[in-house]
Each structure stands twice: as C-alpha cells, then as structure tokens.
Scaffold this motif. Structure first.
Motif, PDB file in Angstrom:
ATOM      1  N   LEU A 272       0.811  -1.215   0.000  1.00  0.00           N
ATOM      2  CA  LEU A 272       0.000   0.000   0.000  1.00  0.00           C
ATOM      3  C   LEU A 272       0.847   1.268   0.000  1.00  0.00           C
ATOM      4  O   LEU A 272       0.313   2.363  -0.182  1.00  0.00           O
ATOM      5  N   GLY A 273       2.142   1.148   0.224  1.00  0.00           N
ATOM      6  CA  GLY A 273       3.028   2.310   0.251  1.00  0.00           C
ATOM      7  C   GLY A 273       3.234   2.910  -1.126  1.00  0.00           C
ATOM      8  O   GLY A 273       2.735   2.425  -2.142  1.00  0.00           O
ATOM      9  N   GLN A 274       4.014   3.971  -1.155  1.00  0.00           N
ATOM     10  CA  GLN A 274       4.215   4.712  -2.392  1.00  0.00           C
ATOM     11  C   GLN A 274       5.305   4.119  -3.282  1.00  0.00           C
ATOM     12  O   GLN A 274       5.420   4.494  -4.446  1.00  0.00           O
ATOM     13  N   SER A 275       6.086   3.196  -2.767  1.00  0.00           N
ATOM     14  CA  SER A 275       7.230   2.697  -3.520  1.00  0.00           C
ATOM     15  C   SER A 275       7.058   1.226  -3.900  1.00  0.00           C
ATOM     16  O   SER A 275       7.117   0.346  -3.035  1.00  0.00           O
ATOM     17  N   PRO A 276       6.853   0.930  -5.183  1.00  0.00           N
ATOM     18  CA  PRO A 276       6.779  -0.472  -5.609  1.00  0.00           C
ATOM     19  C   PRO A 276       8.056  -1.246  -5.292  1.00  0.00           C
ATOM     20  O   PRO A 276       8.006  -2.421  -4.959  1.00  0.00           O
ATOM     21  N   LEU A 277       9.199  -0.581  -5.379  1.00  0.00           N
ATOM     22  CA  LEU A 277      10.463  -1.269  -5.099  1.00  0.00           C
ATOM     23  C   LEU A 277      10.537  -1.684  -3.637  1.00  0.00           C
ATOM     24  O   LEU A 277      11.056  -2.762  -3.307  1.00  0.00           O
ATOM     25  N   ARG A 278      10.016  -0.844  -2.747  1.00  0.00           N
ATOM     26  CA  ARG A 278      10.013  -1.209  -1.334  1.00  0.00           C
ATOM     27  C   ARG A 278       9.125  -2.437  -1.105  1.00  0.00           C
ATOM     28  O   ARG A 278       9.456  -3.325  -0.315  1.00  0.00           O
ATOM     29  N   ALA A 279       7.993  -2.480  -1.788  1.00  0.00           N
ATOM     30  CA  ALA A 279       7.103  -3.636  -1.654  1.00  0.00           C
ATOM     31  C   ALA A 279       7.793  -4.901  -2.149  1.00  0.00           C
ATOM     32  O   ALA A 279       7.723  -5.961  -1.515  1.00  0.00           O
ATOM     33  N   ILE A 280       8.475  -4.796  -3.296  1.00  0.00           N
ATOM     34  CA  ILE A 280       9.195  -5.953  -3.838  1.00  0.00           C
ATOM     35  C   ILE A 280      10.275  -6.399  -2.864  1.00  0.00           C
ATOM     36  O   ILE A 280      10.450  -7.589  -2.604  1.00  0.00           O
ATOM     37  N   ASP A 281      11.005  -5.436  -2.299  1.00  0.00           N
ATOM     38  CA  ASP A 281      12.054  -5.778  -1.328  1.00  0.00           C
ATOM     39  C   ASP A 281      11.472  -6.482  -0.106  1.00  0.00           C
ATOM     40  O   ASP A 281      12.029  -7.463   0.385  1.00  0.00           O
ATOM     41  N   MET A 282      10.357  -5.966   0.401  1.00  0.00           N
ATOM     42  CA  MET A 282       9.735  -6.550   1.585  1.00  0.00           C
ATOM     43  C   MET A 282       9.293  -7.987   1.329  1.00  0.00           C
ATOM     44  O   MET A 282       9.603  -8.907   2.085  1.00  0.00           O
ATOM     45  N   LEU A 283       8.591  -8.201   0.229  1.00  0.00           N
ATOM     46  CA  LEU A 283       8.071  -9.541  -0.063  1.00  0.00           C
ATOM     47  C   LEU A 283       9.204 -10.503  -0.396  1.00  0.00           C
ATOM     48  O   LEU A 283       9.158 -11.683  -0.041  1.00  0.00           O
ATOM     49  N   THR A 284      10.232 -10.015  -1.068  1.00  0.00           N
ATOM     50  CA  THR A 284      11.391 -10.856  -1.367  1.00  0.00           C
ATOM     51  C   THR A 284      12.102 -11.269  -0.083  1.00  0.00           C
ATOM     52  O   THR A 284      12.521 -12.426   0.073  1.00  0.00           O
ATOM     53  N   THR A 285      12.224 -10.320   0.842  1.00  0.00           N
ATOM     54  CA  THR A 285      12.851 -10.636   2.134  1.00  0.00           C
ATOM     55  C   THR A 285      12.063 -11.715   2.873  1.00  0.00           C
ATOM     56  O   THR A 285      12.642 -12.622   3.477  1.00  0.00           O
TER      57      THR A 285
END
Length: 294
Positions: A272-285
């Motif tokens: 839901l955040g503004q950064s798709p890259l942050r979401a990808i990083d979170m889910l990858t982690t």
C-alpha cells in the motif's frame, strides 16, 4: 487464456513441452460460486479435464500438481482433522467443483494409465493469508480494503474456524511435492497431499481478525457485532491433517499464526506504500527468510 479452451491450451502446451506443471487456474472463491455456479464448474472441472486431456495426448513423461482446496472433504463439522483418505464432498458449488476436479484427475490416471506417462498429485491447502492478496470475500483482504478506505471493518462469520497459514507454507509444499514426484514419478501415478497448519493455528475468524488488527497496529479495532444477516452456507468448522506431507515430503508449517499475521500485515503495508520497489524488497525478504532461515 481460458484454461478450458482446449485448442489454445494444446498449442501453448506443445510449444512449451514442460516437465512439471503446477495447475492453479481456478474460480477460487466460495461466495462467487453461489452467484455463478456454472462458471465455477466450467473453470474448475472442465478446466482440469482439458488440461489433463492435453497432457496425456502429448505423450512425454510429465508431472502435474493440481491445487484444489481443503474444502474438498465431506465436512461433517465434528472437529475431525481430515486426512487424504477421508471421503470427498462439497456443500457449496466451489467445494463441490474442487472435489469433482479431484475425481476427474483420478479418473484420467486410471482410464489412460496404459497410454500416458502423466503423473498427477493433488494438493489440498488450508486458508492462506499473505500481503498482496486482493481477492474479494476473503477476511484479510476485506479488512485491509476497509482500513485503506477508512471504512468500517465487518466480518461475516466470526465463529467459523479455519486452518490459517501464510501463503508461503503451501507454496513450499507444492514445490516439494512437484520435485519429489518428478524424481520418483513412476512409483505412484496418482496421489493427494494436505498442506495445513498445526492445530494451534486453527482459529475462529473473529480471533484472527483481532490478531491481524493487533499486528497492523495504529489502534484499529473491530466494531461491536451488528445485526446478523442471511449469508450463503459455509462450513463453520474445518481442520486438516498434514501428517502425510510431513512423513513423505519432510514438509511441515514453519510459521505459527502470530508470525504469519505479522508478515501478512507488513506485506500489505509495503504494497500500500508509495514505492513499488520497497514492496518488492519486503516480499522478497519474506521469501528469503522463509526458505533460508526456516
């Protein structure tokens, strides 16, 4: 494409020539199955039959894991944890369509065993949660949508008990099942496996909702129970016995319900955040943590 379109599926399948297929194409929700039962049966039953017909006519050795559901069992709601040898059934169009898919898969193997080298395993998983699921009529996605739009949070059946697990749990099981089947496929042409949580993660919907909001933080609470409305029939009690997956595949649930809910809440917040890259990083982690550290 349409899984039940035999012509397009056949052409695609022959161009790929896969060794392993994981069949997850489905109408995957109980309430929409009441609104359109014919489409539910068409996709879930005829889609599975079409895939198997294409596979067995290709002729090459192939492994397929067909993902059905924990709702394929004839659920008498006695508290019994259903094992793979229990009777199939279905009290709603979705559940019945998935039980039919199981029967279709078994019938293809038994009917064409002498003509085909296809090996089929079916996988029956409990209720999954995880950041990024936006399906309608599911508890956690409905709650997240309500939070994001600042609407009241409501739940349909707070007393219904389900086997809750993070989505990475059954996914790891599907991969383990596909790998083992591919390596020893000639031994058993058809078989089924449950992928469900430990008994302590089988909890009522209302309790899961409270725990999810606690994991989310920010002070969200469930409102007082409102007036009950008439709802389509759904089972109130469902447990799975995943002993066989543990014994045969060395698979067992790694994350308890509290960890699963925390990872789910964190995943949604990232998405839901503004950064798709942050979401990808979170889910990858989360994926890395699950597979490497667990």
């Amino acid at each position: 494409a349409d899984i039940a379109d035999r012509v397009s599926l056949d052409g695609f399948y022959r161009s790929i020539k896969p060794d392993i297929t994981i069949h997850m194409a489905a109408q995957a929700l109980v309430l929409p199955s009441y609104k359109d039962p014919i489409e539910t049966f068409r996709v879930n039953v005829m889609g599975t039959a079409t895939l198997l017909d294409v596979m067995q006519k290709v002729g090459a050795p192939q492994t397929v894991v067909i993902v059905t559901t924990d709702k394929v069992y004839e659920n008498r709601e006695t508290g019994h944890a259903y094992a793979e040898t229990d009777a199939l059934g279905g009290g709603d169009p979705y559940s019945a369509s998935k039980a039919c898919a199981e029967i279709v898969a078994q019938s293809f193997i038994y009917s064409f065993a002498g003509e085909s080298s296809v090996t089929v395993k079916t996988a029956r998983a409990g209720n999954v949660i995880g950041g990024g699921d936006w399906s309608a009529c599911r508890l956690v996605p409905d709650m997240v949508r309500a939070i994001a739009s600042k609407q009241d949070i409501g739940i349909r059946r707070p007393d219904a008990v389900r086997p809750w697990q993070h989505v990475l749990e059954p996914l790891s099981g599907y991969l383990a099942l596909a790998k083992r089947t591919y390596e020893v496929s000639a031994s058993v042409p058809f078989d089924s496996f449950n992928f469900g949580p430990k008994m302590e993660s089988c909890r009522p919907v209302g309790e899961i909702a409270e725990k999810f909001l606690a994991a989310w933080g920010e002070g969200y609470r469930l409102p007082p129970p409102g007036e009950k409305t008439v709802q389509p029939r759904e089972a109130l009690l469902l447990h799975l016995d995943a002993t066989r997956a543990r014994d045969v595949l060395d698979w067992w649930p790694r994350w308890g319900i509290d960890r699963a809910l925390k990872e789910t809440a964190d995943g949604y917040k990232a998405v839901l955040g503004q950064s798709p890259l942050r979401a990808i990083d979170m889910l990858t982690t989360q994926i890395v943590d699950y597979f490497q550290k667990s």
